[in-house]
Design a protein around this motif. Structure first.
Motif, short mmCIF file in Angstrom:
data_model
loop_
_atom_site.label_atom_id
_atom_site.label_comp_id
_atom_site.label_asym_id
_atom_site.label_seq_id
_atom_site.Cartn_x
_atom_site.Cartn_y
_atom_site.Cartn_z
N PHE A 2 0.85 -1.19 0.00
CA PHE A 2 0.00 0.00 0.00
C PHE A 2 0.88 1.23 0.00
N ARG A 3 0.73 2.07 -1.04
CA ARG A 3 1.53 3.29 -1.13
C ARG A 3 0.64 4.50 -0.89
N TYR A 24 -1.30 1.56 7.84
CA TYR A 24 -2.35 1.74 6.84
C TYR A 24 -3.24 2.91 7.26
N ILE A 152 -6.19 -5.67 -2.48
CA ILE A 152 -5.37 -4.98 -3.47
C ILE A 152 -4.76 -6.04 -4.37
N LEU A 185 -10.87 0.96 -1.92
CA LEU A 185 -9.76 1.90 -2.06
C LEU A 185 -9.82 2.51 -3.46
N TYR A 201 -9.97 -2.42 -5.15
CA TYR A 201 -9.00 -1.35 -5.37
C TYR A 201 -9.13 -0.81 -6.79
#
Length: 220
Positions: A2-3, A24, A152, A185, A201
């Motif tokens: 996760f960026r 997160y 993701i 997301l 995602y």
């Protein structure tokens, strides 16, 4: 995996260093009450209290028919319009719009977020300038009552949270009557088509036309 920079540039973030001590971003939702108290105590002259535990900045307007369950903090030049409902633990930056019959709870709204018509946002973080079209909903609770998982790609992250809505990046546009399912997301500057049901995602800079149709956004 996760960026954070795929979602937020942190300009317009209402809390300095908001994500400094978490892995997160959704982990900060449990800290909203403490973050809010610190924010107000350190900047008391910047806010005035308009209802028990509800603080607003200079230039923010509140309609007579808006309703509040504190605590909540709104920055400068926000619009809290008729029949808006703030249902506790909300931190909003500057220039946020909370409109007619829109409800928000347990959420962090960066500056410029717009929830103008018949929106529900719970247990979520919305980045700078994110906009929900009329009737767009962020669902935060699974019908099965299980803890929400975040997906993701092929990876599944166990959040341990019974309620989690969406993490929406800067400049995201969500079309009218779309539904973002628990744990969604959406990366920065993505677009969600009206009437879509979204989960998982959506990468930044993409258009989600439906569950199996995600294509690059190529502005004309």
């Amino acid at each position: 995996m996760f960026r954070l920079d795929e979602f937020f540039d942190l300009e317009g973030c209402p809390i300095p260093g908001l994500f400094d001590n978490v892995q997160y971003p959704w982990e900060v939702l449990a800290q909203i009450s403490a973050l809010m108290e610190k924010l107000v105590q350190e900047n008391k002259s910047a806010y005035r209290e308009v209802a028990p535990g509800v603080w607003i900045g200079a230039g923010t307007t509140v309609a007579d028919t808006a309703r509040f369950h504190g605590p909540a903090v709104f920055g400068r030049d926000c619009e809290i319009r008729p029949n808006a409902f703030v249902r506790g633990n909300v931190i909003a930056g500057d220039g946020v719009v909370l409109g007619n019959a829109s409800e928000v709870k347990q959420a962090i709204l960066f500056s410029g977020v717009q929830l103008p018509h018949y929106n529900y946002v719970g247990d979520s973080i919305l980045g700078r300038g994110a906009h929900l079209g009329a009737g767009a909903i962020i669902s935060n609770f699974k019908s099965t009552k299980e803890a929400v998982k975040v997906r993701i790609g092929d990876s599944v992250l166990e959040t341990g949270m019974r309620k989690l809505g969406a993490i929406i990046g800067d400049g995201v546009e969500v079309g009218c009557n779309a539904v973002l399912n628990p744990g969604t997301l959406v990366g920065a500057r993505a677009l969600i088509y009206p009437l879509t049901s979204v989960r998982g995602y959506i990468p930044g800079g993409m258009i989600c036309k439906g569950r199996d149709e995600i294509v690059p956004y190529l502005p004309r």
